[in-house]
Write an enzyme that holds these catalytic residues in place. Structure first.
Site, PDB file in Angstrom:
ATOM      1  N   LYS A 179      -6.545 -15.011  -4.142  1.00 23.15           N
ATOM      2  CA  LYS A 179      -6.162 -14.112  -5.144  1.00 23.15           C
ATOM      3  C   LYS A 179      -4.891 -13.373  -4.515  1.00 23.15           C
ATOM      4  CE  LYS A 179      -5.769 -10.367  -7.034  1.00 23.15           C
ATOM      5  NZ  LYS A 179      -4.456 -10.354  -7.562  1.00 23.15           N
ATOM      6  N   GLY A 208      -9.771  -0.858  -2.076  1.00 22.81           N
ATOM      7  CA  GLY A 208     -10.540  -1.136  -0.886  1.00 22.81           C
ATOM      8  C   GLY A 208     -11.935  -0.692  -0.853  1.00 22.81           C
ATOM      9  N   GLU A 215      -8.920  -4.031   5.146  1.00 25.57           N
ATOM     10  CA  GLU A 215      -7.413  -3.512   5.710  1.00 25.57           C
ATOM     11  C   GLU A 215      -6.845  -2.685   4.675  1.00 25.57           C
ATOM     12  OE1 GLU A 215      -7.060  -3.412   8.870  1.00 25.57           O
ATOM     13  OE2 GLU A 215      -8.495  -5.090   9.454  1.00 25.57           O
ATOM     14  N   CYS A 255       1.700  -1.222   6.116  1.00 23.21           N
ATOM     15  CA  CYS A 255       0.752  -0.325   6.475  1.00 23.21           C
ATOM     16  C   CYS A 255       0.747   0.355   7.702  1.00 23.21           C
ATOM     17  CB  CYS A 255      -0.565  -1.141   6.473  1.00 23.21           C
ATOM     18  SG  CYS A 255      -0.406  -2.736   7.325  1.00 23.21           S
ATOM     19  N   GLU A 296      -0.731   8.521   2.273  1.00 21.81           N
ATOM     20  CA  GLU A 296       0.471   7.232   2.339  1.00 21.81           C
ATOM     21  C   GLU A 296       1.277   7.206   1.279  1.00 21.81           C
ATOM     22  OE1 GLU A 296      -1.137   3.191   1.573  1.00 21.81           O
ATOM     23  OE2 GLU A 296      -0.306   2.811   3.603  1.00 21.81           O
TER      24      GLU A 296
END
Ligand code: NAD
Length: 476
Positions: A170, A228, A245, A279, A378
């Site tokens: 996906k 996540g 991750e 990332c 982030e």
């Protein structure tokens, strides 16, 4: 319309969605199928049905298929990299580099098919032999983010297939073009129907269907921390294997004894290239006070020399932000940084170019503290905080003072500090005199703390996640 690929057949989705070029929002790259929950279930069913035979297949068969896929990606890397740049917004050379990396990953795992090792050990009981072997996990659900539309799917799909698992892939909603092109190559590699399935669609629908379905034995996820956490909870709740991750707030430490030009290049590349949408981006640059003024001035000059423009245009250093929502998030954080009292030393404005797109001038904040939101959260855009440090120990403490732990870098000419930093940086990857972003494809990739959970990706270490260990005892 570009269809989904399920059980060896191309199928229309329940709906279709347009793929828009962020460098030119009038450019529609194509229309892509959107699976609903029923079609996602069909893909899972196909993968589950194909799993037993594929799990027992000859490793040479798997190696040949993966090698064919890798060879075709490499042969078409310019075309695939251009498509990637057009839909994601990284520059064309960056896109071609990523396509090359995806091809190399398939070639690497083609060889790994033949290197699956086990152990034979003496037993502590007389007359008994012990064998430790690795078996496929079964059906692997691959859920990918938009920022590496070819490399991340490659580093999940290739080991999954190499070790005898079947796959439901996906991709992220924003980058169906690269995913479809990859699936089309895989569809011609000679795999039996159902071994590899592409189910494009929304995370809350297709992704969620994979999390909820007990026939999916393992989930390999890369994406945001919020998603996540959901993925991990759902998978663990039904005893599925999971690797997640997530994000980073990666520090680059610059000590007084660093090579100034090299440190500036590390910060420039690590923080701003690929529009900062990595990332592993160096979003915190922690600079010892002696070199701080010269470093800040040189980095500002280097930023002023960059060209922000269409990702496909020759000479562009930084392409657009991926979409309107990400641009809005970047601008929101730039406003937050100003409100928090950081100095916006360069950039931060939305830019107009020849075509309508999501262009943002890279933003450099100076005089930051590590406790500001722009230094802790982030942002995932071309925005970096410069944080002054009193000395090496202080810089190391600041580097480690984050909830994340993906990549951590240091620029120094001191062997003593470089060696100490390698040992004490709380991160999965450490870089000395190199940008925090930019890694090899044949060695482990992953982090600590809130950046990663579960076994490492890439290289021989990938076997840990994509196989399950069996210990067999046999009396003579
Ligand atoms: P995201 O979490 O929004 O989406 C990731 C994937 O999860 C997409 O395919 C999405 O459709 C799917 N998803 C969304 N909701 C879901 C649900 N309920 N169930 C199952 N799947 C669902 O992340 P993104 O915006 O695509 O990617 C950016 C993030 O990815 C950043 O935080 C970045 O740091 C991270 N990232 C991490 C790494 C790494 O290896 N650590 C690498 C690249 C990107």
């Amino acid at each position: 319309m570009n269809q989904n690929y399920i059980n060896g057949a191309w199928l229309d989705g329940a709906a279709a969605s347009a793929n828009i070029n962020p460098s030119d929002t009038a450019d529609v790259i194509g229309h892509y199928a959107q699976a609903d929950a029923a079609q996602a279930a069909l893909a899972i069913e196909a993968a589950a049905a194909a799993a037993p035979a594929w799990g027992l297949s000859n490793p040479q068969t798997r190696a040949d298929a993966l090698d064919r896929i890798g060879s075709e990606i490499l042969a078409r890397k310019e075309e695939l990299g251009t498509l990637l740049a057009r839909e994601e917004g990284k520059t064309r050379p960056e896109g071609i580099g990523e396509a090359g990396r995806a091809g190399a990953i398939f070639k690497y795992f083609a060889q790994e098919c033949l290197r699956l090792r086990g152990d034979k050990l003496p037993s502590v009981r007389p007359g008994i032999e012990v064998e430790v072997t690795r078996e496929p996990v079964g059906v692997v659900g691959v859920i990918a983010p938009w920022n590496f539309p070819l490399a991340i799917p490659a580093w999940k799909i290739a080991p999954a297939l190499a070790y005898g698992n079947t796959v439901v892939f996906k991709p992220a909603e924003l980058v169906p073009g690269s995913a479809w092109a990859l699936a089309e190559i895989v569809s011609r590699a000679g795999l039996p129907g159902g071994v590899f399935n592409l189910a494009m669609g929304r995370g809350a629908v297709v992704g969620q269907a994979m999390l909820d379905d007990r026939r999916v034995n393992a989930i390999s996820f890369t994406g945001s921390a919020a998603t996540g956490a959901r993925v991990a909870q759902a998978a663990i709740g039904r005893h599925a294997k999971v690797q997640i991750e997530m994000g980073g707030k990666n520090p680059l430490v610059v000590l007084n004894d660093a090579d100034l030009a090299q440190a500036v290049q590390c910060a420039l590349q690590g923080a701003f290239f690929s529009t900062g949408q990595r990332c592993t981006a160096s979003s915190r640059v922690i600079v010892e006070k002696g070199i701080y003024p010269a470093f800040a001035a040189a980095l500002k000059d280097a930023l002023a020399a960059l060209t922000v423009d269409d990702a496909l245009r020759a000479g562009t250093d930084i392409g657009p932000v991926v979409d309107a929502a990400q641009l809005e998030q970047d601008l929101r954080y730039i406003a937050i940084g100003r409100d928090e009292g950081a100095t916006l030393a360069w950039g931060g404005r939305r830019l107009q170019r020849e075509k309508e797109g999501y262009y943002l001038e890279p933003a450099l904040f100076t005089d930051c503290h590590n406790d500001m939101r722009i230094s802790r959260e982030e942002i995932f855009g071309p925005v970096a905080s410069l944080i002054p440090a009193d000395g090496y120990e202080h810089a190391l403490a600041l580097a480690n003072d984050t909830e994340f732990g993906l990549s951590s870098g240091i620029c120094t000419s001191s062997l003593k500090h470089a060696t100490h930093f390698k040992r004490h940086a709380q991160a999965g990857m450490v870089m000395v005199n190199a940008p925090t972003a930019g890694v090899d494809y044949h060695v482990p990739f992953g982090g600590r703390k809130a950046s990663s959970y579960g076994a490492r990706e890439q290289g021989a270490y990938a076997a840990e996640f994509f196989t399950t260990v069996k210990t067999a005892y046999c009396a003579a």
